[in-house]
Design a protein around this motif. Structure first.
Motif, PDB file in Angstrom:
ATOM      1  N   ASN A 236     -31.317 -35.214   5.120  1.00 21.38           N
ATOM      2  CA  ASN A 236     -29.873 -35.342   5.160  1.00 21.38           C
ATOM      3  C   ASN A 236     -29.330 -35.268   6.587  1.00 21.38           C
ATOM      4  O   ASN A 236     -28.788 -36.238   7.106  1.00 21.38           O
ATOM      5  CB  ASN A 236     -29.246 -34.256   4.280  1.00 21.38           C
ATOM      6  CG  ASN A 236     -27.792 -34.521   4.041  1.00 21.38           C
ATOM      7  OD1 ASN A 236     -27.009 -34.597   4.977  1.00 21.38           O
ATOM      8  ND2 ASN A 236     -27.410 -34.705   2.794  1.00 21.38           N
TER       9      ASN A 236
ATOM     10  N   THR B   1     -27.003 -38.443   1.507  1.00 17.82           N
ATOM     11  CA  THR B   1     -28.029 -37.997   2.465  1.00 17.82           C
ATOM     12  C   THR B   1     -27.816 -38.578   3.848  1.00 17.82           C
ATOM     13  O   THR B   1     -28.766 -38.823   4.581  1.00 17.82           O
ATOM     14  CB  THR B   1     -29.477 -38.337   2.005  1.00 17.82           C
ATOM     15  OG1 THR B   1     -29.738 -39.719   2.249  1.00 17.82           O
ATOM     16  CG2 THR B   1     -29.718 -38.013   0.558  1.00 17.82           C
TER      17      THR B   1
ATOM     18  N   ASN C 114     -34.532 -41.461   8.542  1.00 18.96           N
ATOM     19  CA  ASN C 114     -33.099 -41.397   8.263  1.00 18.96           C
ATOM     20  C   ASN C 114     -32.609 -39.969   8.064  1.00 18.96           C
ATOM     21  O   ASN C 114     -31.766 -39.699   7.211  1.00 18.96           O
ATOM     22  CB  ASN C 114     -32.746 -42.238   7.036  1.00 18.96           C
ATOM     23  CG  ASN C 114     -32.416 -43.664   7.417  1.00 18.96           C
ATOM     24  OD1 ASN C 114     -31.371 -43.919   8.012  1.00 18.96           O
ATOM     25  ND2 ASN C 114     -33.320 -44.574   7.124  1.00 18.96           N
TER      26      ASN C 114
HETATM   27  K   LIG Z   1     -29.531 -38.670   7.033  1.00 16.67           K
END
Ligand SMILES: [K+]
Ligand SMILES: [K+]
Lengths: 458, 458
Positions: A70, A402, A184
């Motif tokens: 996240n 997220t 990510n």
């Molecule tokens: K993220």
């Protein structure tokens, strides 16, 4: 009698338990386990820069944020955690993002074990692939891709940063941010994110390439490498590429336009810096979570736009979150089709089945319900007499998708707020479908044969 | 050559034009015509209390709000408009709410004209009934019901108010507010709405009964009168009654709970006043638009709750707006069904067709898109450096759902903002489906026979 039962109960060993679980349940359990281990490790005194434990709640929040890739943080990663703590975070990110199952398969191969159907089903679920055959090959492929992306990026960033911080620091920062970007995760070691590099082409290109690739999903990347021409791509890949490009383009133009009116952001920047900033901030809501502009200084309109982009998120089977670009695309397609009088829904000369549309519907309805419910709870727990709704909606969407971008609310959360946001990050990472399948009772097929009746809509 | 064409063009008379139009196009045209007439009348000096015209833009806004039974106002109805102006507003509300077409049928019957298939189709569209037969009877029934509700309410309210304002004023106020309530218009002659009667059982019961009945839709009311027992009700009526009851109940409990913490609202009230206030404010977002509490003094959480309730709105074929209770119900049902593994979607032992679910999907996607687009535009036009996003979202949802509740932004709108909100009220009153059918080119059936392909969702 009672004793006898207890005895029997204990006899059901772990193996039997995992065999009884469905793949979604197994995935949920592993995530919970990872969060638990992360919490324990991060709450150790040696994980904190000060040598004093950050406390269970903040360790739990950080572990959840890392495992769920996240990036929302309640304490500053770069200054509060020690190098050991930061490495723990990077490892949690890598496991949570690359997919613990892919890792598990690699391990199993290395140990010479055979992979059963059960495990194949679980890998299929986490990588969202269509069949259970060729999964081992796929896992290896994924692992190689991830490693190659992160390694190349680390080398480039090390060279870029060596001048200003020395080779050791540069390499450490390069590896951490490469892992964080490809998965990510959006964790940065600087409290202002990547704002120092707002107009730096090298940092911009490397970081954006990493998180965009990770967010496209392994299937798309594999197809890009293997098939290479548009015509040969699957429907899924075509939709992912088209909708990602559209979202990126629309976001870029609108942010450039809107922020041009903002004395707090673009006024101090050159035109090339503005271009990079608009591009970076239109790409990052596709759940990367890094930022080169202070989100809180942006206009409300830009912030709303980022909320919408975060909610749509990245693509299925990757390291990103949100309802997914494909879900968004299918919903728009179905809507336009209905307005035109109905009929078969199709894209790129391929039919899209009702089943897929119903899944998209379920995902969007439950996602909206989740974000709104979380926002409602946070308006109550985080200063109920103040109006900072946009911040609340921003953090709720960021946690659910997220993404991990923040307008500043997360660092000031109450204890209740931290627990709510952590649970939201967990729900968001699993996704509504996996969660529902994990929690649902055994599927009851609905009785057939009810007569149809009309209902007025809209 | 050119001249010849012009000549020919003029020859196409109005009759031919209306014959070429589809019912949705005709409905849109009539609404636009009503707004035009209303704008002209309300901009006359004699419509203003001061004897000086309120100006074209404000007259246009008020006319649109009245015809679209919205209730958002940029000037105070009770003090700025003369009695003539207020009567114009009441007539516009009655025509816009009761349905101009129902009125047209009554007129036609009175004049002894025959009603053609074309007209029947238009009435069918506006009343959302299932067949074109028995429409005249239905129209008469609707007219009688509306008249009966408004007449009885007017008499009761006259008696209630006679003591404090004299019989003449009481009767005038009673009729105006009865018309406004039954048509879910939300126009009040007092600038604080009905806040003076926050704990008054008579005013509460009469006004709530009126707008709830109007919002249920004529089909439901007719069924309630004719069939009387639950078992005999159609699926539509059952869904409307159940979902309205649930929304009312949930809204009541949450508002009572949340506002109990609010020193600006409930602290000064007795328990019975709190009960009435929570009940009224949980019922009014079903697009009535009246209020007995100052919405702006409520907590952000309550305001968010009201936004959600407004967005869901009232029921199809009535005087209310929003995506409609049935749309909401069908979406929830489809979502739960998908999570449980799919299969036939049913409620009350009746199957709900895919066609209906696709309509619900199209309505909710386009409605969300509309509210978000309007919010984005208003954050730009209404003070782009300030953060008052909750207000903006509130007014956008209120305008779209024809509710007309306000946190105060509407009375301070810029000229551009007024135009945006007016257009939103118009779009919201027509509804996404009617609007799309009115604007869409001739429906192209999609080519059959595309092979199916998989897309990853969520
Ligand atoms: K993220
Ligand atoms: K209204």
């Amino acid at each position: 009698m009672n004793r006898h039962r207890n005895h029997k109960f204990i006899k059901i060993n772990v193996n039997q338990l995992t065999n009884r679980m469905s793949p979604p349940q197994f995935i949920m359990l592993i995530f919970l386990l990872l969060i638990f281990i992360g919490t324990v490790l991060l709450s150790l005194p040696m994980s904190a820069a000060s040598g004093l434990s950050v406390g269970l709640l903040d360790a739990f929040f950080t572990a959840t944020s890392a495992v769920c890739v996240n990036g929302l943080v309640v304490v500053d990663t770069g200054t509060v955690y020690s190098v050991f703590g930061q490495i723990v975070i990077a490892v949690l990110i890598q496991i949570g993002g690359l997919g613990f199952m892919t890792m598990g398969v690699i391990l199993a191969i290395l140990l010479g074990k055979k992979i059963g159907l059960k495990q194949r089903l679980i890998i299929q679920q986490t990588t969202q692939s269509k069949s259970t055959s060729g999964l081992v090959k796929l896992c290896l492929y994924i692992f190689c891709i991830a490693f190659a992306f992160e390694a190349i990026a680390s080398v480039i960033l090390t060279f870029r940063w060596a001048g200003e911080m020395g080779w050791g620091q540069a390499a450490y920062n390069a590896v951490f941010h490469s892992v964080s970007a490809f998965n990510n995760a959006g964790f940065a070691l600087w409290s202002d994110g990547l704002s120092s590099y707002i107009g730096d082409p090298v940092v911009n290109i490397v970081i954006i390439t990493l998180f965009v690739s990770g967010g496209l999903g392994y299937i798309v990347i594999v197809e890009l490498f293997r098939k290479r021409t548009w015509k040969k791509f699957s429907l899924h890949t075509k939709i992912v590429l088209l909708s990602s490009a559209i979202l990126l383009g629309v976001g870029f133009v609108l942010l450039l336009l809107l922020e041009s009116f903002n004395p707090a952001t673009f006024a101090q920047l050159s035109w090339s810096e503005r271009g990079w900033a608009a591009f970076f901030q239109s790409a990052t809501p596709r759940s990367a979570g890094f930022n080169t502009l202070d989100i809180n200084s942006m206009l409300s309109s830009s912030q709303l736009l980022i909320i919408i982009l975060m909610f749509i998120g990245a693509s299925s089977g990757g390291t990103g979150g949100g309802i997914k670009t494909t879900t968004f695309f299918v919903l728009i397609l179905a809507t336009i089709n209905t307005f035109r009088g109905g009929g078969q829904i199709h894209a790129f000369d391929r039919k899209i089945s009702m089943d897929i549309i119903m899944r998209a519907l379920a995902v969007v309805v439950s996602s909206i319900a989740c974000v709104l419910a979380v926002s409602l709870m946070l308006t109550v727990t985080e200063g109920m007499y103040e109006d900072h709704f946009l911040e609340v909606l921003f953090e709720a969407t960021s946690a659910f998708s997220t993404t991990g971008l923040s307008m500043g609310l997360t660092s000031e959360l109450t204890s209740t707020g931290k627990v709510i946001v952590a649970i939201t990050m967990f729900i968001g990472r699993l996704g509504p479908l996996t969660l529902a399948y994990a929690l649902a009772k055994k599927s009851r097929k609905s009785k057939l044969g009810y007569p149809e009746d009309h209902v007025l809509i809209g």
